[in-house]
Design a protein around this motif. Structure first.
Motif, PDB file in Angstrom:
ATOM      1  N   GLN A  40      38.133  53.573  23.004  1.00 51.29           N
ATOM      2  CA  GLN A  40      39.525  53.242  23.348  1.00 51.29           C
ATOM      3  C   GLN A  40      39.564  52.396  24.614  1.00 51.29           C
ATOM      4  OE1 GLN A  40      41.351  57.099  23.623  1.00 51.29           O
ATOM      5  NE2 GLN A  40      41.969  57.130  21.480  1.00 51.29           N
ATOM      6  N   ASN A  41      38.756  52.773  25.588  1.00 49.30           N
ATOM      7  CA  ASN A  41      38.706  52.036  26.857  1.00 49.30           C
ATOM      8  C   ASN A  41      38.229  50.610  26.609  1.00 49.30           C
ATOM      9  OD1 ASN A  41      38.883  51.657  29.628  1.00 49.30           O
ATOM     10  ND2 ASN A  41      36.792  52.325  29.982  1.00 49.30           N
ATOM     11  N   SER A  42      37.224  50.481  25.763  1.00 53.44           N
ATOM     12  CA  SER A  42      36.701  49.148  25.432  1.00 53.44           C
ATOM     13  C   SER A  42      37.775  48.310  24.743  1.00 53.44           C
ATOM     14  CB  SER A  42      35.472  49.287  24.537  1.00 53.44           C
ATOM     15  OG  SER A  42      34.987  48.025  24.170  1.00 53.44           O
ATOM     16  N   ALA A  43      38.491  48.919  23.803  1.00 54.95           N
ATOM     17  CA  ALA A  43      39.560  48.206  23.092  1.00 54.95           C
ATOM     18  C   ALA A  43      40.667  47.802  24.070  1.00 54.95           C
ATOM     19  CB  ALA A  43      40.129  49.077  21.975  1.00 54.95           C
ATOM     20  N   LEU A  44      41.036  48.714  24.953  1.00 54.17           N
ATOM     21  CA  LEU A  44      42.072  48.401  25.949  1.00 54.17           C
ATOM     22  C   LEU A  44      41.601  47.313  26.913  1.00 54.17           C
ATOM     23  CD1 LEU A  44      43.451  51.972  26.754  1.00 54.17           C
ATOM     24  CD2 LEU A  44      44.622  50.146  25.514  1.00 54.17           C
ATOM     25  N   SER A  45      40.325  47.360  27.254  1.00 48.74           N
ATOM     26  CA  SER A  45      39.767  46.336  28.132  1.00 48.74           C
ATOM     27  C   SER A  45      39.822  44.971  27.451  1.00 48.74           C
ATOM     28  CB  SER A  45      38.317  46.699  28.474  1.00 48.74           C
ATOM     29  OG  SER A  45      37.759  45.725  29.312  1.00 48.74           O
ATOM     30  N   ASP A  46      39.472  44.934  26.157  1.00 45.91           N
ATOM     31  CA  ASP A  46      39.553  43.671  25.398  1.00 45.91           C
ATOM     32  C   ASP A  46      40.993  43.182  25.341  1.00 45.91           C
ATOM     33  OD1 ASP A  46      36.848  43.861  24.994  1.00 45.91           O
ATOM     34  OD2 ASP A  46      36.976  44.497  22.898  1.00 45.91           O
ATOM     35  N   GLU A  47      41.908  44.116  25.097  1.00 46.69           N
ATOM     36  CA  GLU A  47      43.328  43.758  25.019  1.00 46.69           C
ATOM     37  C   GLU A  47      43.815  43.222  26.373  1.00 46.69           C
ATOM     38  OE1 GLU A  47      47.577  45.982  24.072  1.00 46.69           O
ATOM     39  OE2 GLU A  47      45.743  46.870  23.291  1.00 46.69           O
ATOM     40  N   LEU A  48      43.401  43.886  27.444  1.00 51.30           N
ATOM     41  CA  LEU A  48      43.778  43.445  28.789  1.00 51.30           C
ATOM     42  C   LEU A  48      43.224  42.058  29.069  1.00 51.30           C
ATOM     43  CD1 LEU A  48      45.076  44.105  31.540  1.00 51.30           C
ATOM     44  CD2 LEU A  48      42.913  45.130  32.211  1.00 51.30           C
ATOM     45  N   SER A  49      41.994  41.826  28.657  1.00 48.29           N
ATOM     46  CA  SER A  49      41.375  40.512  28.846  1.00 48.29           C
ATOM     47  C   SER A  49      42.149  39.445  28.087  1.00 48.29           C
ATOM     48  CB  SER A  49      39.923  40.562  28.370  1.00 48.29           C
ATOM     49  OG  SER A  49      39.320  39.318  28.523  1.00 48.29           O
ATOM     50  N   ALA A  50      42.533  39.764  26.847  1.00 52.07           N
ATOM     51  CA  ALA A  50      43.317  38.815  26.039  1.00 52.07           C
ATOM     52  C   ALA A  50      44.670  38.549  26.701  1.00 52.07           C
ATOM     53  CB  ALA A  50      43.503  39.357  24.625  1.00 52.07           C
ATOM     54  N   LYS A  51      45.317  39.609  27.187  1.00 50.03           N
ATOM     55  CA  LYS A  51      46.620  39.458  27.844  1.00 50.03           C
ATOM     56  C   LYS A  51      46.469  38.622  29.124  1.00 50.03           C
ATOM     57  CE  LYS A  51      49.244  42.147  25.229  1.00 50.03           C
ATOM     58  NZ  LYS A  51      50.278  41.606  24.401  1.00 50.03           N
ATOM     59  N   SER A  52      45.366  38.842  29.821  1.00 54.18           N
ATOM     60  CA  SER A  52      45.118  38.096  31.050  1.00 54.18           C
ATOM     61  C   SER A  52      44.948  36.611  30.733  1.00 54.18           C
ATOM     62  CB  SER A  52      43.863  38.646  31.740  1.00 54.18           C
ATOM     63  OG  SER A  52      43.655  37.996  32.959  1.00 54.18           O
ATOM     64  N   SER A  53      44.199  36.304  29.668  1.00 54.19           N
ATOM     65  CA  SER A  53      44.030  34.909  29.249  1.00 54.19           C
ATOM     66  C   SER A  53      45.367  34.319  28.827  1.00 54.19           C
ATOM     67  CB  SER A  53      43.047  34.822  28.078  1.00 54.19           C
ATOM     68  OG  SER A  53      41.767  35.213  28.484  1.00 54.19           O
ATOM     69  N   GLU A  54      46.137  35.112  28.107  1.00 54.83           N
ATOM     70  CA  GLU A  54      47.467  34.667  27.667  1.00 54.83           C
ATOM     71  C   GLU A  54      48.346  34.374  28.884  1.00 54.83           C
ATOM     72  OE1 GLU A  54      51.194  36.588  25.180  1.00 54.83           O
ATOM     73  OE2 GLU A  54      49.180  37.302  24.739  1.00 54.83           O
ATOM     74  N   LYS A  55      48.249  35.240  29.895  1.00 54.13           N
ATOM     75  CA  LYS A  55      49.038  35.055  31.118  1.00 54.13           C
ATOM     76  C   LYS A  55      48.640  33.757  31.805  1.00 54.13           C
ATOM     77  CE  LYS A  55      49.873  37.028  35.657  1.00 54.13           C
ATOM     78  NZ  LYS A  55      49.264  37.794  36.707  1.00 54.13           N
ATOM     79  N   VAL A  56      47.332  33.494  31.875  1.00 56.88           N
ATOM     80  CA  VAL A  56      46.861  32.255  32.502  1.00 56.88           C
ATOM     81  C   VAL A  56      47.417  31.051  31.741  1.00 56.88           C
ATOM     82  CG1 VAL A  56      44.803  30.842  32.899  1.00 56.88           C
ATOM     83  CG2 VAL A  56      44.796  33.249  33.540  1.00 56.88           C
ATOM     84  N   GLY A  57      47.398  31.131  30.396  1.00 55.71           N
ATOM     85  CA  GLY A  57      47.942  30.060  29.573  1.00 55.71           C
ATOM     86  C   GLY A  57      49.429  29.854  29.829  1.00 55.71           C
ATOM     87  N   LEU A  58      50.157  30.953  29.909  1.00 57.86           N
ATOM     88  CA  LEU A  58      51.602  30.869  30.168  1.00 57.86           C
ATOM     89  C   LEU A  58      51.881  30.307  31.559  1.00 57.86           C
ATOM     90  CD1 LEU A  58      52.860  34.207  28.558  1.00 57.86           C
ATOM     91  CD2 LEU A  58      53.210  31.889  27.705  1.00 57.86           C
ATOM     92  N   GLU A  59      51.089  30.742  32.536  1.00 57.14           N
ATOM     93  CA  GLU A  59      51.269  30.222  33.894  1.00 57.14           C
ATOM     94  C   GLU A  59      51.036  28.714  33.911  1.00 57.14           C
ATOM     95  OE1 GLU A  59      48.533  32.659  36.085  1.00 57.14           O
ATOM     96  OE2 GLU A  59      50.051  34.170  36.537  1.00 57.14           O
ATOM     97  N   SER A  60      50.031  28.252  33.163  1.00 56.21           N
ATOM     98  CA  SER A  60      49.742  26.830  33.078  1.00 56.21           C
ATOM     99  C   SER A  60      50.910  26.082  32.442  1.00 56.21           C
ATOM    100  CB  SER A  60      48.466  26.609  32.265  1.00 56.21           C
ATOM    101  OG  SER A  60      48.245  25.244  32.071  1.00 56.21           O
ATOM    102  N   ARG A  61      51.472  26.657  31.377  1.00 56.23           N
ATOM    103  CA  ARG A  61      52.622  26.038  30.717  1.00 56.23           C
ATOM    104  C   ARG A  61      53.826  25.982  31.662  1.00 56.23           C
ATOM    105  NH1 ARG A  61      53.246  29.049  25.137  1.00 56.23           N
ATOM    106  NH2 ARG A  61      55.184  27.893  25.145  1.00 56.23           N
ATOM    107  N   VAL A  62      54.016  27.039  32.458  1.00 61.28           N
ATOM    108  CA  VAL A  62      55.129  27.067  33.422  1.00 61.28           C
ATOM    109  C   VAL A  62      54.926  25.965  34.467  1.00 61.28           C
ATOM    110  CG1 VAL A  62      56.134  28.412  35.326  1.00 61.28           C
ATOM    111  CG2 VAL A  62      55.771  29.481  33.099  1.00 61.28           C
ATOM    112  N   GLU A  63      53.678  25.826  34.946  1.00 63.89           N
ATOM    113  CA  GLU A  63      53.398  24.778  35.930  1.00 63.89           C
ATOM    114  C   GLU A  63      53.685  23.400  35.333  1.00 63.89           C
ATOM    115  OE1 GLU A  63      49.534  24.996  37.848  1.00 63.89           O
ATOM    116  OE2 GLU A  63      49.720  27.176  38.019  1.00 63.89           O
ATOM    117  N   THR A  64      53.259  23.194  34.084  1.00 64.56           N
ATOM    118  CA  THR A  64      53.511  21.914  33.409  1.00 64.56           C
ATOM    119  C   THR A  64      55.013  21.686  33.281  1.00 64.56           C
ATOM    120  OG1 THR A  64      51.443  22.108  32.175  1.00 64.56           O
ATOM    121  CG2 THR A  64      53.088  20.603  31.292  1.00 64.56           C
ATOM    122  N   ALA A  65      55.747  22.719  32.845  1.00 62.57           N
ATOM    123  CA  ALA A  65      57.204  22.598  32.694  1.00 62.57           C
ATOM    124  C   ALA A  65      57.859  22.303  34.040  1.00 62.57           C
ATOM    125  CB  ALA A  65      57.772  23.881  32.083  1.00 62.57           C
TER     126      ALA A  65
END
Length: 139
Positions: free
Chosen positions: A62-87
C-alpha cells in the motif's frame, strides 16, 4: 532387581530432602503444565508474528502504491505549474499588446479628430467659395 534398587534409592534421597512421592509428582505436574503453557504462548506468538508479517507486507505494498501515486501527482503538479507559468506569460504579453493597441487607438482617434477638423475647415472654405461664386455670378 536393579530397577527396584533405583526406586528405593530414589525414595531414600527424597526422604533426606524432606520430599514425598506425592510432592515430587505435584512438582512434575506443575513443570509440565508450565511447559505446556509456554508452548501455547510460543505458538500464539508465532501466529501473531505471522499475522503481523502479512500486515507489514500489505502495508508495504500500500505504501509503495501511495508513493507511486504521490510521485505521479507531484509530476502532474509540476506540469500544471508549468502550464500556469506559460499562461501567465501569455497574459502579460496580451496585456502589453492591449496597451499598445490602446495607444494606437488613441493616436488614431486623435488623427480622426484632426481630419474631422480639417474637413470642417474645408467645408467652410468650400461654402465660402460657393458664396463668393454666387455673389460674382449675381453681379
Amino acid at each position: 532387581a536393579n530397577m527396584k534398587q533405583l526406586e528405593l534409592k530414589n525414595e531414600e534421597l527424597l526422604k533426606e530432602a524432606g520430599l514425598t512421592k506425592a510432592k515430587t509428582d505435584t512438582m512434575v505436574q506443575v513443570i509440565e503444565d508450565t511447559e505446556t503453557k509456554h508452548r501455547e504462548t510460543v505458538d500464539k506468538c508465532r501466529k501473531e508474528n505471522e499475522s503481523l508479517k502479512i500486515e507489514i507486507t500489505q502495508s508495504t505494498f500500500q505504501n509503495s502504491a501511495l508513493s507511486d501515486e504521490l510521485s505521479a501527482k507531484s509530476s502532474e503538479k509540476v506540469g500544471l505549474e508549468s502550464r500556469v507559468e506559460t499562461a501567465n506569460s501569455e497574459i502579460l504579453y496580451l496585456q502589453s499588446l492591449n496597451e499598445s493597441l490602446v495607444i494606437e487607438r488613441d493616436g488614431a482617434n486623435a488623427r480622426v479628430d484632426e481630419l474631422t477638423s480639417e474637413m470642417q475647415d474645408a467645408k467652410k472654405a468650400f461654402f465660402s467659395l460657393n458664396c463668393k461664386k454666387d455673389d460674382l455670378a449675381s453681379s
